[in-house]
Design a protein around this motif. Structure first.
Motif, PDB file in Angstrom:
ATOM      1  N   VAL A  82       1.167   4.625  -5.371  1.00 44.51           N
ATOM      2  CA  VAL A  82       0.779   3.537  -6.266  1.00 44.51           C
ATOM      3  C   VAL A  82       1.826   3.440  -7.364  1.00 44.51           C
ATOM      4  N   GLY A  83       1.814   2.348  -8.073  1.00 43.63           N
ATOM      5  CA  GLY A  83       2.747   2.180  -9.180  1.00 43.63           C
ATOM      6  C   GLY A  83       3.111   0.738  -9.391  1.00 43.63           C
ATOM      7  N   ASP A  84       4.317   0.510  -9.856  1.00 41.66           N
ATOM      8  CA  ASP A  84       4.826  -0.830 -10.106  1.00 41.66           C
ATOM      9  C   ASP A  84       5.449  -1.367  -8.811  1.00 41.66           C
ATOM     10  N   LEU A  85       4.649  -1.323  -7.758  1.00 44.29           N
ATOM     11  CA  LEU A  85       5.054  -1.739  -6.427  1.00 44.29           C
ATOM     12  C   LEU A  85       3.787  -1.789  -5.586  1.00 44.29           C
ATOM     13  N   PRO A  86       3.846  -2.345  -4.382  1.00 48.54           N
ATOM     14  CA  PRO A  86       2.627  -2.418  -3.568  1.00 48.54           C
ATOM     15  C   PRO A  86       2.098  -1.023  -3.215  1.00 48.54           C
ATOM     16  N   PRO A  87       0.795  -0.817  -3.362  1.00 49.14           N
ATOM     17  CA  PRO A  87       0.236   0.471  -2.959  1.00 49.14           C
ATOM     18  C   PRO A  87       0.269   0.611  -1.441  1.00 49.14           C
ATOM     19  N   ALA A  88       0.280   1.850  -0.982  1.00 46.82           N
ATOM     20  CA  ALA A  88       0.284   2.097   0.458  1.00 46.82           C
ATOM     21  C   ALA A  88      -0.291   3.479   0.739  1.00 46.82           C
ATOM     22  N   TYR A  89      -0.803   3.640   1.945  1.00 42.24           N
ATOM     23  CA  TYR A  89      -1.233   4.941   2.453  1.00 42.24           C
ATOM     24  C   TYR A  89      -0.663   5.083   3.846  1.00 42.24           C
ATOM     25  N   PHE A  90      -0.427   6.329   4.246  1.00 43.21           N
ATOM     26  CA  PHE A  90       0.019   6.582   5.609  1.00 43.21           C
ATOM     27  C   PHE A  90      -0.141   8.064   5.915  1.00 43.21           C
ATOM     28  N   ALA A  91      -0.170   8.357   7.202  1.00 47.39           N
ATOM     29  CA  ALA A  91      -0.362   9.731   7.672  1.00 47.39           C
ATOM     30  C   ALA A  91       0.862  10.586   7.364  1.00 47.39           C
ATOM     31  N   THR A  92       0.657  11.870   7.400  1.00 48.65           N
ATOM     32  CA  THR A  92       1.724  12.827   7.097  1.00 48.65           C
ATOM     33  C   THR A  92       2.532  13.220   8.332  1.00 48.65           C
ATOM     34  N   ASP A  93       2.189  12.705   9.511  1.00 51.73           N
ATOM     35  CA  ASP A  93       2.836  13.093  10.776  1.00 51.73           C
ATOM     36  C   ASP A  93       4.354  13.164  10.681  1.00 51.73           C
ATOM     37  N   ASP A  94       4.957  12.034  10.324  1.00 47.29           N
ATOM     38  CA  ASP A  94       6.414  11.948  10.300  1.00 47.29           C
ATOM     39  C   ASP A  94       6.988  12.147   8.906  1.00 47.29           C
ATOM     40  N   SER A  95       6.135  12.495   7.973  1.00 46.06           N
ATOM     41  CA  SER A  95       6.546  12.646   6.570  1.00 46.06           C
ATOM     42  C   SER A  95       5.956  13.928   6.001  1.00 46.06           C
ATOM     43  N   ASN A  97       6.979  16.038   3.842  1.00 48.66           N
ATOM     44  CA  ASN A  97       7.268  16.425   2.458  1.00 48.66           C
ATOM     45  C   ASN A  97       7.412  15.170   1.607  1.00 48.66           C
ATOM     46  N   PRO A  98       7.387  15.309   0.301  1.00 46.79           N
ATOM     47  CA  PRO A  98       7.420  14.135  -0.577  1.00 46.79           C
ATOM     48  C   PRO A  98       8.638  13.232  -0.388  1.00 46.79           C
ATOM     49  N   GLY A  99       9.814  13.798  -0.201  1.00 48.79           N
ATOM     50  CA  GLY A  99      10.994  12.969  -0.012  1.00 48.79           C
ATOM     51  C   GLY A  99      10.887  12.100   1.223  1.00 48.79           C
ATOM     52  N   GLU A 100      10.419  12.697   2.305  1.00 43.52           N
ATOM     53  CA  GLU A 100      10.258  11.926   3.538  1.00 43.52           C
ATOM     54  C   GLU A 100       9.129  10.915   3.407  1.00 43.52           C
ATOM     55  N   ALA A 101       8.095  11.253   2.638  1.00 44.71           N
ATOM     56  CA  ALA A 101       7.016  10.291   2.401  1.00 44.71           C
ATOM     57  C   ALA A 101       7.552   9.072   1.649  1.00 44.71           C
ATOM     58  N   LEU A 102       8.388   9.293   0.660  1.00 43.28           N
ATOM     59  CA  LEU A 102       8.977   8.169  -0.075  1.00 43.28           C
ATOM     60  C   LEU A 102       9.877   7.332   0.829  1.00 43.28           C
ATOM     61  N   GLU A 103      10.627   7.974   1.696  1.00 46.57           N
ATOM     62  CA  GLU A 103      11.480   7.223   2.631  1.00 46.57           C
ATOM     63  C   GLU A 103      10.628   6.431   3.620  1.00 46.57           C
ATOM     64  N   THR A 104       9.530   7.019   4.100  1.00 45.56           N
ATOM     65  CA  THR A 104       8.630   6.291   5.000  1.00 45.56           C
ATOM     66  C   THR A 104       8.081   5.057   4.298  1.00 45.56           C
ATOM     67  N   TYR A 105       7.672   5.221   3.051  1.00 43.77           N
ATOM     68  CA  TYR A 105       7.195   4.085   2.266  1.00 43.77           C
ATOM     69  C   TYR A 105       8.278   3.000   2.225  1.00 43.77           C
ATOM     70  N   CYS A 106       9.498   3.395   1.930  1.00 47.87           N
ATOM     71  CA  CYS A 106      10.605   2.431   1.849  1.00 47.87           C
ATOM     72  C   CYS A 106      10.804   1.697   3.174  1.00 47.87           C
TER      73      CYS A 106
END
Length: 166
Positions: A82-95, A97-106
């Motif tokens: 969440v933040g100053d951008l669209p919120p999103a949720y997704f599974a941890t399968d391919d992400s 750690n936090p860095g990979e989660a941010l890249e998945t979001y991107c």
């Protein structure tokens, strides 16, 4: 079901700034409300702050009391941004750690923005609660560029020993 995400590198307790901690607490409530708005939501066991800059984005790991079941999959944990951008949720399968989660979001958000800018259909794109306008797409691309250039290098991504699963 995936092994649990290793939280040893998480920000968890926020930052040593009481005002920023208060803003991150507001972001957590925003993330809880976002997750709670979905019919699939289950009782939440815990919410962990993985990374937060309250004015830009906050990344949380949600852990649920029971697995969420969908399309033959089952998840006990989800990333929520969440933040100053669209919120999103997704599974941890391919992400894992936090860095990979941010890249998945991107990746998800980049796909949406690119489809808008290229005049393509949004079928199959991550659903975003924003008007599909060129202005929104450009704004989102700008934020994604910042995340990739400034935030992901701070958080770290694959290959870092302290960002791996247990």
């Amino acid at each position: 079901m995936n092994p649990p995400v290793d939280t040893s590198s998480f920000q968890l307790a926020g930052v040593p700034d009481p005002e920023e901690d208060a803003r991150l607490a507001v972001r957590e409530e925003e993330a809880r409300a976002y997750v709670g708005s979905f019919a699939w939501s289950k009782p939440i066991r815990e919410v962990l702050l993985a990374f937060g800059m309250s004015g830009i984005l906050s990344l949380f790991l949600f852990r649920f009391e029971e697995p969420i079941r969908w399309e033959g999959e089952e998840d006990i944990e989800l990333w929520v941004i969440v933040g100053d951008l669209p919120p999103a949720y997704f599974a941890t399968d391919d992400s894992p750690n936090p860095g990979e989660a941010l890249e998945t979001y991107c990746v998800f958000m980049e796909d949406w923005a690119s489809r808008i800018l290229n005049g393509e259909d949004l079928t199959g794109a991550y659903p975003i609660a924003a008007a599909p306008t060129e202005e929104h797409a450009r704004m989102l691309k700008s934020r994604l560029e910042y995340i990739r250039q400034e935030i992901i290098p701070i958080v770290g991504i694959e290959g870092s020993d302290d960002n791996q699963r247990n």
